[in-house]
Design a protein around this motif. Structure first.
Motif, PDB file in Angstrom:
ATOM      1  N   PRO A 163       8.432  -5.660  -0.110  1.00 36.76           N
ATOM      2  CA  PRO A 163       7.117  -6.084  -0.609  1.00 36.76           C
ATOM      3  C   PRO A 163       6.324  -6.904   0.400  1.00 36.76           C
ATOM      4  O   PRO A 163       5.092  -6.854   0.404  1.00 36.76           O
ATOM      5  N   ALA A 164       7.015  -7.678   1.251  1.00 34.42           N
ATOM      6  CA  ALA A 164       6.289  -8.468   2.244  1.00 34.42           C
ATOM      7  C   ALA A 164       5.581  -7.569   3.244  1.00 34.42           C
ATOM      8  O   ALA A 164       4.421  -7.795   3.600  1.00 34.42           O
ATOM      9  N   MET A 165       6.266  -6.542   3.683  1.00 35.16           N
ATOM     10  CA  MET A 165       5.634  -5.586   4.603  1.00 35.16           C
ATOM     11  C   MET A 165       4.464  -4.881   3.920  1.00 35.16           C
ATOM     12  O   MET A 165       3.415  -4.650   4.539  1.00 35.16           O
ATOM     13  N   ALA A 166       4.610  -4.567   2.652  1.00 36.41           N
ATOM     14  CA  ALA A 166       3.539  -3.885   1.923  1.00 36.41           C
ATOM     15  C   ALA A 166       2.291  -4.743   1.839  1.00 36.41           C
ATOM     16  O   ALA A 166       1.166  -4.243   1.947  1.00 36.41           O
ATOM     17  N   ALA A 167       2.464  -6.071   1.647  1.00 35.69           N
ATOM     18  CA  ALA A 167       1.314  -6.960   1.501  1.00 35.69           C
ATOM     19  C   ALA A 167       0.693  -7.360   2.831  1.00 35.69           C
ATOM     20  O   ALA A 167      -0.459  -7.819   2.864  1.00 35.69           O
ATOM     21  N   THR A 168       1.422  -7.210   3.925  1.00 38.21           N
ATOM     22  CA  THR A 168       0.941  -7.648   5.233  1.00 38.21           C
ATOM     23  C   THR A 168      -0.153  -6.726   5.745  1.00 38.21           C
ATOM     24  O   THR A 168      -0.055  -5.501   5.654  1.00 38.21           O
ATOM     25  N   HIS A 169      -1.202  -7.316   6.289  1.00 31.84           N
ATOM     26  CA  HIS A 169      -2.320  -6.545   6.822  1.00 31.84           C
ATOM     27  C   HIS A 169      -1.915  -5.862   8.121  1.00 31.84           C
ATOM     28  O   HIS A 169      -1.261  -6.439   8.981  1.00 31.84           O
ATOM     29  N   ASN A 170      -2.344  -4.621   8.271  1.00 31.24           N
ATOM     30  CA  ASN A 170      -2.054  -3.864   9.486  1.00 31.24           C
ATOM     31  C   ASN A 170      -3.173  -4.049  10.512  1.00 31.24           C
ATOM     32  O   ASN A 170      -4.073  -4.881  10.330  1.00 31.24           O
ATOM     33  N   GLY A 171      -3.140  -3.259  11.560  1.00 32.23           N
ATOM     34  CA  GLY A 171      -4.119  -3.378  12.626  1.00 32.23           C
ATOM     35  C   GLY A 171      -5.546  -3.109  12.193  1.00 32.23           C
ATOM     36  O   GLY A 171      -6.496  -3.537  12.857  1.00 32.23           O
ATOM     37  N   ASP A 172      -5.723  -2.428  11.074  1.00 24.74           N
ATOM     38  CA  ASP A 172      -7.060  -2.156  10.542  1.00 24.74           C
ATOM     39  C   ASP A 172      -7.552  -3.251   9.603  1.00 24.74           C
ATOM     40  O   ASP A 172      -8.644  -3.146   9.028  1.00 24.74           O
ATOM     41  N   GLY A 173      -6.726  -4.300   9.432  1.00 25.20           N
ATOM     42  CA  GLY A 173      -7.136  -5.411   8.585  1.00 25.20           C
ATOM     43  C   GLY A 173      -6.963  -5.160   7.107  1.00 25.20           C
ATOM     44  O   GLY A 173      -7.582  -5.861   6.292  1.00 25.20           O
ATOM     45  N   VAL A 174      -6.141  -4.195   6.726  1.00 25.66           N
ATOM     46  CA  VAL A 174      -5.882  -3.919   5.311  1.00 25.66           C
ATOM     47  C   VAL A 174      -4.379  -3.969   5.072  1.00 25.66           C
ATOM     48  O   VAL A 174      -3.585  -3.711   5.977  1.00 25.66           O
ATOM     49  N   PRO A 175      -3.953  -4.307   3.844  1.00 21.63           N
ATOM     50  CA  PRO A 175      -2.517  -4.324   3.548  1.00 21.63           C
ATOM     51  C   PRO A 175      -1.905  -2.936   3.732  1.00 21.63           C
ATOM     52  O   PRO A 175      -2.575  -1.906   3.548  1.00 21.63           O
ATOM     53  N   ASN A 176      -0.628  -2.906   4.068  1.00 16.72           N
ATOM     54  CA  ASN A 176       0.036  -1.630   4.298  1.00 16.72           C
ATOM     55  C   ASN A 176       0.108  -0.777   3.039  1.00 16.72           C
ATOM     56  O   ASN A 176      -0.143   0.429   3.090  1.00 16.72           O
ATOM     57  N   ASP A 177       0.435  -1.395   1.880  1.00 15.20           N
ATOM     58  CA  ASP A 177       0.534  -0.588   0.654  1.00 15.20           C
ATOM     59  C   ASP A 177       0.637  -1.494  -0.572  1.00 15.20           C
ATOM     60  O   ASP A 177       1.726  -1.878  -0.992  1.00 15.20           O
ATOM     61  N   CYS A 178      -0.508  -1.822  -1.160  1.00 16.42           N
ATOM     62  CA  CYS A 178      -0.505  -2.697  -2.336  1.00 16.42           C
ATOM     63  C   CYS A 178       0.177  -2.050  -3.544  1.00 16.42           C
ATOM     64  O   CYS A 178       0.626  -2.760  -4.460  1.00 16.42           O
ATOM     65  N   SER A 179       0.269  -0.728  -3.554  1.00 13.57           N
ATOM     66  CA  SER A 179       0.881  -0.055  -4.698  1.00 13.57           C
ATOM     67  C   SER A 179       2.356  -0.422  -4.844  1.00 13.57           C
ATOM     68  O   SER A 179       2.910  -0.372  -5.947  1.00 13.57           O
TER      69      SER A 179
END
Length: 472
Positions: A163-179
């Motif tokens: 879940p931490a990786m999912a919430a972390t913003h990627n290089g585009d400035g958006v979370p990896n996967d909020c779902s």
């Protein structure tokens, strides 16, 4: 005073109050503005205003936090959701008016559960009149109140669940996967049965601000949220117990640790700064104790020649927990009725040249039983200037001293000593747990070029404390 005397006085206060408590394990107000709990004294969409709310994660951890908006009359929840902040993340939300109430929208990408739709989510009045309150239960009541943001823990990853990786913003400035976070709370998701899965300890490091904006008037009033630190009791054998379902009423201000630390600089004739450590029967009293003040002071400016007006906001963040039972618990003394839960206050006012008021000072409209603050969020205006256009407003007429000056509003007087909170050691805190600020506006219309030249500002309240007992 010599440094050795000051150090001795502080050490004695710590030792005498709670057996050499470690202040790192006690609830306290962090004067630097960082903490686990953030208290925002006011939001409003009345009077053509919007309210911007921000919270910032200053740490390298992914934080799970509860965001809770509360109405101003009886502090009933109007919106609650879980927010997952990426490392060094900022979340922003905007509260705006709807036809009947208020709505929260956000341009932010940070993960929330439930997800906030693009057109926002409307505030709810489901909790109003439960139990029967005798006051307005319409959506209009959601247009004004306060809010709290409470950290629920640090989100971590495991080989089977990230879940931490999912919430972390990627290089585009958006979370990896909020779902991933939404699914963890859905149906038989891993967090549905035990919200503490993948939650660890490393609390604190949050700060936040509120901004009440009136675009049509060209004014904005910004304040910093009050930060409570060392809020929860951490047991290394049991971990962090408060990662809860979205929409639940926990954690809350009543789930704090049962020890508190307060720094008092004006105790006694020698003015020796004092650290007061206390232990309490419950976490609610610990939270209330660190917010206890016997008086609040600030300025007012209402000079008509410069189009000036002033409002004060005074919010009691913990009041709802003290008045839910048939007999209110200290330091509050009244249960909620159609008139609110009115706590008596004293008023003293001076102009800028030390001239004091003549005769008594009264609020208008007059609360039942005399001068009192009856709501959880209270707005005091001066000379009917009504800067915020509040529905919770009381007016103070300062004509006996003039349009400008300062006021002391006291929660304690020689007749009524009911506003007290006593710790297990016998430390007695006088007053009420309060936060807030003052707003000033100056309405100068437009200049010859048609440019709006109105402006406004926010001033932090000054507070005083009165504590007696073994720790002082």
């Amino acid at each position: 005073m010599r440094k050795t005397k000051l150090a001795t006085a502080v050490s004695l206060a710590i030792a005498g109050s709670a057996g050499m408590l470690n202040t790192a394990q006690a609830v306290n107000v962090n004067p630097d503005g960082l903490g686990e709990v953030l208290l925002y004294p006011y939001y409003s969409v009345r009077n053509n205003q919007d309210t911007l709310v921000t919270v910032t994660n200053t740490t390298a951890d992914v934080k799970a936090v509860k965001v809770r908006f509360l109405d101003g009359q009886n502090t009933k929840e109007v919106l609650d959701f879980n927010l997952y902040l990426s490392p060094f993340d900022v979340w922003t939300g905007v509260v705006t008016a709807t036809e009947n109430g208020a709505r929260l929208t956000t341009p932010d990408n940070s993960c929330t559960v439930p997800a906030i739709p693009e057109d926002g989510v409307e505030f709810r009045n489901f909790e109003f009149d439960e139990p029967a309150e005798g006051v307005d239960t319409s959506l209009d009541r959601t247009r004004e109140g306060h809010l709290e943001i409470i950290e629920m823990g640090v989100v971590t990853d495991s080989p089977s669940f990230a879940p931490a990786m999912a919430a972390t913003h990627n290089g585009d400035g958006v979370p990896n996967d909020c779902s991933v976070l939404e699914q963890a709370w859905s149906g038989g998701g891993v967090w549905r049965g035990d919200g503490n899965v993948n939650i660890e300890l490393n609390p604190g490091g949050l700060f936040g601000h509120g901004l009440v904006m009136n675009v049509s008037q060209g004014a904005a009033y910004a304040y910093q949220a009050t930060a409570l630190d060392n809020f929860f009791f951490f047991d290394p054998d049991f971990g962090f117990p408060f990662h809860t379902d979205p929409g639940t009423l926990l954690p809350g201000l009543q789930t704090a640790d049962t020890v508190s630390t307060v720094f008092v600089s004006q105790q006694g004739a020698t003015n020796v700064p004092t650290v007061v450590n206390s232990t309490w029967v419950n976490g609610l009293d610990a939270t209330s104790s660190v917010l206890m003040h016997n008086a609040v002071m600030n300025y007012f400016v209402t000079n008509e020649s410069i189009g000036a007006g002033t409002d004060w906001v005074i919010t009691f963040p913990t009041k709802r927990f003290h008045i839910q039972t048939a007999i209110p618990t200290p330091p509050f003394t009244e249960t909620f009725t159609a008139d609110g839960a009115c706590e008596p206050v004293g008023l003293a006012i001076w102009n800028r040249e030390e001239r004091a008021q003549t005769g008594g000072l009264d609020f208008s409209p007059q609360p039942p039983g005399g001068n009192a603050l009856c709501w959880e969020t209270n707005v005091i205006t001066f000379n009917n200037s009504s800067v915020l256009g509040s529905a919770l407003e009381l007016n103070v007429d300062t004509s006996s001293v003039g349009p400008d000056g300062w006021m002391r509003l006291s929660f304690v007087n020689s007749i009524d000593d009911d506003h007290q909170l006593a710790s297990l050691e016998g430390n007695t805190f006088f007053g009420l747990p309060a936060i807030g600020f003052a707003t000033q506006e100056y309405v100068n219309g437009v200049d010859q070029a048609g440019v709006l030249i109105n402006y406004g500002g926010m001033f932090d309240h000054a507070f005083s404390r009165q504590i007696s007992g073994s720790g002082t």
